[in-house]
Write an enzyme that holds these catalytic residues in place. Structure first.
Site, PDB file in Angstrom:
ATOM      1  N   HIS A 115      28.486  22.439  83.964  1.00  0.00           N
ATOM      2  CA  HIS A 115      27.921  21.305  83.220  1.00  0.00           C
ATOM      3  C   HIS A 115      26.402  21.637  83.262  1.00  0.00           C
ATOM      4  O   HIS A 115      25.705  20.506  82.845  1.00  0.00           O
ATOM      5  CB  HIS A 115      28.163  20.168  84.060  1.00  0.00           C
ATOM      6  CG  HIS A 115      29.567  19.458  83.776  1.00  0.00           C
ATOM      7  ND1 HIS A 115      30.589  20.150  84.557  1.00  0.00           N
ATOM      8  CD2 HIS A 115      29.932  18.294  83.477  1.00  0.00           C
ATOM      9  CE1 HIS A 115      31.645  19.359  84.234  1.00  0.00           C
ATOM     10  NE2 HIS A 115      31.339  18.487  83.493  1.00  0.00           N
ATOM     11  N   HIS A 170      31.271  21.533  78.707  1.00  0.00           N
ATOM     12  CA  HIS A 170      31.551  20.070  78.536  1.00  0.00           C
ATOM     13  C   HIS A 170      30.418  19.922  77.147  1.00  0.00           C
ATOM     14  O   HIS A 170      29.295  19.761  77.446  1.00  0.00           O
ATOM     15  CB  HIS A 170      31.242  19.307  79.693  1.00  0.00           C
ATOM     16  CG  HIS A 170      31.668  17.764  79.458  1.00  0.00           C
ATOM     17  ND1 HIS A 170      31.230  17.066  78.078  1.00  0.00           N
ATOM     18  CD2 HIS A 170      32.397  16.985  80.121  1.00  0.00           C
ATOM     19  CE1 HIS A 170      31.782  16.062  78.284  1.00  0.00           C
ATOM     20  NE2 HIS A 170      32.568  15.817  79.341  1.00  0.00           N
ATOM     21  N   GLU A 226      42.748  15.104  81.843  1.00  0.00           N
ATOM     22  CA  GLU A 226      42.083  13.948  81.057  1.00  0.00           C
ATOM     23  C   GLU A 226      42.118  14.112  79.428  1.00  0.00           C
ATOM     24  O   GLU A 226      41.071  14.005  78.829  1.00  0.00           O
ATOM     25  CB  GLU A 226      40.537  13.727  81.742  1.00  0.00           C
ATOM     26  CG  GLU A 226      40.399  13.729  83.166  1.00  0.00           C
ATOM     27  CD  GLU A 226      39.025  13.578  83.589  1.00  0.00           C
ATOM     28  OE1 GLU A 226      38.779  12.843  84.393  1.00  0.00           O
ATOM     29  OE2 GLU A 226      38.108  14.446  83.074  1.00  0.00           O
ATOM     30  N   CYS A 228      35.049   6.661  78.572  1.00  0.00           N
ATOM     31  CA  CYS A 228      34.235   7.482  78.002  1.00  0.00           C
ATOM     32  C   CYS A 228      34.773   8.080  76.727  1.00  0.00           C
ATOM     33  O   CYS A 228      33.920   8.383  75.747  1.00  0.00           O
ATOM     34  CB  CYS A 228      33.780   8.675  78.834  1.00  0.00           C
ATOM     35  SG  CYS A 228      32.637   8.208  80.355  1.00  0.00           S
ATOM     36  N   CYS A 257      31.141   8.540  85.404  1.00  0.00           N
ATOM     37  CA  CYS A 257      30.641   8.817  84.159  1.00  0.00           C
ATOM     38  C   CYS A 257      30.746   7.429  83.183  1.00  0.00           C
ATOM     39  O   CYS A 257      30.174   7.473  82.471  1.00  0.00           O
ATOM     40  CB  CYS A 257      31.475  10.004  83.520  1.00  0.00           C
ATOM     41  SG  CYS A 257      33.088   9.846  83.696  1.00  0.00           S
ATOM     42  N   CYS A 258      31.925   6.758  83.514  1.00  0.00           N
ATOM     43  CA  CYS A 258      32.089   5.705  82.544  1.00  0.00           C
ATOM     44  C   CYS A 258      31.249   4.526  82.661  1.00  0.00           C
ATOM     45  O   CYS A 258      30.543   4.194  81.601  1.00  0.00           O
ATOM     46  CB  CYS A 258      33.662   5.127  82.769  1.00  0.00           C
ATOM     47  SG  CYS A 258      34.794   6.488  82.705  1.00  0.00           S
TER      48      CYS A 258
HETATM   49  O1  FUB Z   1      32.687  16.041  83.200  1.00  0.00           O
HETATM   50  C1  FUB Z   1      31.790  14.849  83.286  1.00  0.00           C
HETATM   51  C2  FUB Z   1      32.790  13.778  82.988  1.00  0.00           C
HETATM   52  O2  FUB Z   1      33.508  13.329  84.057  1.00  0.00           O
HETATM   53  C3  FUB Z   1      33.527  13.849  81.996  1.00  0.00           C
HETATM   54  O3  FUB Z   1      33.316  13.328  80.632  1.00  0.00           O
HETATM   55  C4  FUB Z   1      34.565  12.654  82.340  1.00  0.00           C
HETATM   56  O4  FUB Z   1      35.990  12.695  81.717  1.00  0.00           O
HETATM   57  C5  FUB Z   1      34.658  13.070  83.719  1.00  0.00           C
HETATM   58  O5  FUB Z   1      35.633  14.065  84.137  1.00  0.00           O
HETATM   59 ZN    ZN Z   2      34.230   8.310  81.858  1.00  0.00          ZN
END
Ligand code: FUB
Ligand code: ZN
Length: 677
Positions: free
Chosen positions: A168, A220, A347, A365, A443-444
Site C-alpha cells: 500500500h 491497491h 472483499e 468504500c 477505511c470506511c
Molecule cells: O486495503 C485498504 C482498504 O482496507 C481497502 O480499500 C478496504 O477494502 C480495506 O481492505
Molecule cells: Zn472501507
C-alpha cells in the site's frame, strides 16, 4: 466521445448546500466524524483499538531529526516485518516502532481531505489550525529525498516498493495526493501539496516505461486517479504520464507481482480463476477487461482512474473499456442498494448474478468508489444512467454505512441480517448486526466523511455555458457565464418529495441548465419553460434561456411506490420483492414487524401507503404494504420434514423503513427482499 461534451465538477467553494437532508449529513461529518476521527488518529478513543496513525508520523519525524543532528541522512536499514495488524504487546510501553496497518498513513490523508471540504462549506479557524499543525507533523516525517511512508521510514527504507502487491505505499501516496489537493483548493495552503509533489517526483523517478525503471504498479489502486488530480492542479504532465503508465502496465505479462515476495498473504496459484491476477484486476490489460473482478474497492478506484485518463487523453478505447465495466457492474453485479462486492472472500466481486443478501460484503468504500467512477463517466458524457446509480448508492448502500447520529458505522452492508447468525455462523462473521464505533481497519468512516462533505461536486458539473444537475438537493451554485456570475438555486425536498424548483439570477445572457430525469420516474412534468428552448438528451432535460430573477422552472417527478423484482438469474431473490420510492430502498425490521422476518410475505397487489415516521429522531417517509405472516408449520409427529401443505397465514400490514435507517433502534433482524404471496 467528444471533447465538446466534457464537463467538470463545480468547485466546492462555489456551492453552498442548504438542503435539510444533505446539510444534516454534512453537519454530522463536521460535528461528529471529524473530531471523533481526530481523536481516533491520536489513540484517544476509549475502547477502540489504537490507530497509531499520528504516532507513526511523529516517530518518523523524530527519527529524521535525530539523523539530521548526527549529520547522517538515513538510519541503517533494519527491516522488521510486522505483518498487517501489529498490535503492541504492552500498549502502555510502546517502543519507537511502526504500529497499525501498513496503510495507516492513509487515515490521516482522508481526514485532512474531509476537513478541507468541510472548510469550504463552513470556515472554522480552529479546525484549520489543527489541520495545519497536523500537516507540520506529517511533513516532518518526509525524507530528504521526498519519500513519505511511515511504515518504511520507520522499518527501514531498504525494502521500499518491494511488496507493491500488499504493502500500500502507492495507495497511501494516492490518498496523500487527494488530501493535499483538496486542502490546497480549500485553503490556498500548499505545504502538503508541495510535500506530495516531492513524493510524486520520487515515485516518478522510480517507476516508468523508461529502461532501468521499475515496471510495477499499485497493488491497491487510487494513485491513478490521484495523479490525475495532481496533474490537473499543477499542470505537470509527468503526473499524468505516470498515472497512464500505472494503468497500462496492469495486466501485462510477465505478471509483475510474481517477482515479489509476499510474506503476509499467500495466494494459491493454479486456481481456475487465478486469484493472483483477478484480485488486483491484473488478469488482462485494462482495455481488454470486460468483467469487474477482484477486490471491489480496488476495482472501482482503478476504473475511476481509467475514466480520468480516457477523458484527458480523449481515448475512445479506454472509454469503451470503462463503459463495458460499468455496464457489467450495474447489470450483473450490483445490489439494489448500490452495494457492490458480493463476497467477503477477498472483499470482492463474485461471479455474475451472485448477490447473496445475508453474506453480502457491499463495503461502504466500494459504493463510494462506484460514485467516484460514475462522476468521472458523467464528466465525459452526461448520460443519466451514471447519475441514477450515483443517487442510488448514495441514498442507500452508502448512507447505511453511518448511524443516523453519525457516531457509529457499518463496513459491510448486508441486505438481510439475523443477529444470531452473525455471531454463530462463521460465513457471516463479517456481517455486523449493529454499527461499530470504529474499526481496526478504519477505511470506511473517513471515506464517508470525505464523500459526504464534498457532495456538491457530485451533484453538479459544468461546462462553458451549461450547468448539469445530477443530484437534486437544496443548494446555491455560482457559475461564471460570459464575465458575469450567475447564482443558481435549487430547492426541493428530495428524497421525500419529487418537486424541484430551479431559478437563477445575476446573469443577462442565455445559458443552459441540464436537469437529470431520474430512472425511477415514469412521467414527469415541467412548468416555467415558456420562452425557453428545451431538449431531452441522454436522460437530461436541457433548458436554455435567459434566467430572469423571480422566474423558476419547476419539475415534478412523481415518487410512486414501486414493487421490484430481481433478474431471475439472481437465485437469492427468486419469488421475492423489494419496495422502493424515488431513490430510496426500503427494508423490514424486526422492531416494527416482529421476529422471523422470513415468515413474512408481501401481497403482490396489496395496498401500499406512505406514512410519516420518526426513526431515532429522524423524520422519514416510511411505507406500509399489505402482507401476511405464515404460521409456523410443524410436523404433528415431530421431525424436521413433513408432507407439503398450504401454510396458514394471517393478514398483516408490513412496516417498511428506509434501508439506510436500519439498525438505529437496537440490534434486530432486517431484510430488503421479502417473499411474495
Ligand atoms: O486495503 C485498504 C482498504 O482496507 C481497502 O480499500 C478496504 O477494502 C480495506 O481492505
Ligand atoms: Zn472501507
Amino acid at each position: 466521445m467528444n471533447k465538446a461534451d466534457y464537463n467538470y465538477p463545480i468547485s466546492l467553494r462555489k456551492v453552498q448546500i442548504t438542503d435539510d437532508f444533505w446539510k444534516k449529513e454534512m453537519e454530522l461529518v463536521r460535528n461528529e466524524i471529524i473530531p471523533y476521527q481526530w481523536d481516533a488518529l491520536n489513540d484517544k478513543v476509549e475502547g477502540a483499538n489504537p490507530s497509531f496513525c499520528m504516532r507513526n508520523f511523529k516517530i518518523a519525524g523524530k527519527q529524521n531529526k535525530e539523523r539530521a543532528e548526527k549529520g547522517n541522512s538515513f538510519k541503517e536499514p533494519v527491516y522488521t516485518f510486522r505483518g498487517f495488524e501489529a498490535l503492541p504487546e504492552d500498549p502502555d510501553n510502546l517502543e519507537d516502532k511502526f504500529y497499525g496497518f501498513v496503510f495507516q498513513d492513509s487515515d490521516f490523508y482522508k481526514w485532512v481531505e474531509a476537513v478541507a471540504y468541510s472548510l469550504t462549506q463552513h470556515p472554522d479557524s480552529e479546525l484549520e489550525k489543527l489541520a495545519d499543525e497536523a500537516i507540520d507533523i506529517v511533513c516532518a516525517a518526509q525524507q530528504e529525498d521526498g519519500y513519505l511512508d511511515t511504515y518504511y521510514i520507520i522499518n527501514g527504507k531498504d525494502k521500499i516498493f518491494s511488496n507493491l502487491r500488499d504493502h500500500h505505499e502507492l495507495y497511501c501516496f494516492g490518498h496523500l495526493a487527494e488530501g493535499a489537493v483538496a486542502y490546497y483548493q480549500a485553503t490556498g495552503k500548499d505545504k502538503l501539496l508541495k510535500a506530495t509533489m516531492r513524493f510524486a517526483d520520487y515515485i516518478n523517478n522510480y517507476f516508468g516505461p523508461e529502461e532501468g525503471k521499475c515496471k510495477g504498479y499499485p497493488g491497491h489502486e487510487i494513485a491513478e486517479m490521484a495523479l490525475v488530480r495532481l496533474y490537473e492542479v499543477t499542470g505537470e504532465e509527468k503526473y499524468l504520464n505516470l498515472s497512464s503508465f500505472f494503468v497500462e502496465e496492469r495486466g501485462q505479462r510477465p505478471y509483475y507481482y510474481d517477482g515479489e515476495e509476499h510474506p503476509d498473504i499467500k495466494i494459491e496459484k493454479g486456481h481456475e480463476n487465478d486469484l493472483r491476477y483477478f484480485y488486483n484486476q491484473a488478469h488482462l490489460p485494462v482495455r481488454e477487461q470486460k468483467e469487474a473482478t477482484g477486490h471491489a474497492v480496488r476495482a472501482v478506484y482503478l476504473y475511476s482512474g481509467m475514466a480520468d485518463l480516457a477523458r484527458l487523453k480523449n481515448d475512445q478505447s479506454m472509454y469503451d473499456a470503462c463503459e463495458t465495466l460499468w455496464d457489467n457492474i450495474v447489470n450483473e453485479k450490483m445490489y439494489i442498494t448500490g452495494g457492490i462486492g458480493g463476497t467477503h472472500l477477498g472483499e470482492a466481486f463474485s461471479y455474475p448474478f451472485d448477490l447473496p443478501n445475508d453474506t453480502a460484503y457491499a463495503e461502504t468504500c466500494a459504493s463510494i468508489g462506484l460514485v467516484f467512477f460514475a462522476r468521472r463517466m458523467l464528466q465525459m458524457k452526461a448520460v443519466s444512467k451514471y447519475a441514477d446509480v450515483m443517487e442510488l448508492a448514495l441514498y442507500n448502500g452508502i448512507l447505511s454505512g453511518m448511524a443516523l447520529d453519525g457516531k457509529s458505522f457499518f463496513y459491510v452492508n448486508p441486505l438481510e441480517s439475523v443477529p444470531k447468525a452473525c455471531r454463530l455462523d462463521e460465513r457471516k462473521w463479517h456481517v455486523k448486526p449493529v454499527r461499530q464505533k470504529w474499526f481496526g481497519c478504519a477505511c470506511c468512516p473517513p471515506n464517508l466523511a470525505r464523500l459526504l462533505s464534498s457532495i456538491g461536486s457530485y451533484a453538479y458539473t459544468e461546462k462553458e455555458d451549461t450547468l448539469f444537475v445530477h443530484l437534486y438537493m437544496g443548494s446555491k451554485v455560482e457559475k461564471e457565464i460570459g464575465g458575469q456570475t450567475a447564482v443558481i438555486s435549487v430547492e426541493g425536498e428530495f428524497p421525500w418529495a419529487g418537486t424541484v424548483r430551479v431559478s437563477a439570477c445575476g446573469c443577462d445572457s442565455e445559458f443552459t441548465i441540464a436537469l437529470r430525469i431520474p430512472n425511477w420516474c415514469r412521467n414527469y412534468t415541467v412548468k416555467g419553460t415558456d420562452g425557453a428552448t428545451t431538449e431531452v438528451k441522454d436522460g437530461y432535460l436541457y433548458v436554455t434561456k435567459v434566467w430572469k430573477e423571480g422566474e423558476s422552472v419547476e419539475l415534478s417527478f412523481p415518487m410512486e411506490l414501486r414493487m421490484l423484482q430481481a433478474d431471475t438469474r439472481v437465485r437469492e431473490d427468486i419469488g421475492k420483492a423489494a419496495i422502493m420510492r424515488g431513490p430510496i430502498v426500503y427494508c423490514l425490521e424486526e422492531v416494527d414487524n416482529g421476529a422471523d422476518l422470513h415468515l413474512l410475505q408481501v401481497a403482490k397487489d396489496g395496498a401500499m401507503e406512505i406514512v410519516d415516521r420518526d426513526i431515532a429522531g429522524t423524520k422519514v417517509k416510511a411505507v406500509t404494504v399489505d402482507g401476511y405472516r405464515k404460521a409456523a408449520a410443524k410436523n404433528a409427529g415431530g421431525g424436521l420434514y413433513h408432507e407439503y401443505e398450504e401454510a396458514q397465514k394471517e393478514a398483516v400490514k408490513l412496516q417498511y423503513v428506509p434501508y439506510y435507517t436500519w439498525a438505529n433502534r437496537g440490534e434486530n433482524e432486517m431484510q430488503v427482499w421479502t417473499v411474495t404471496e
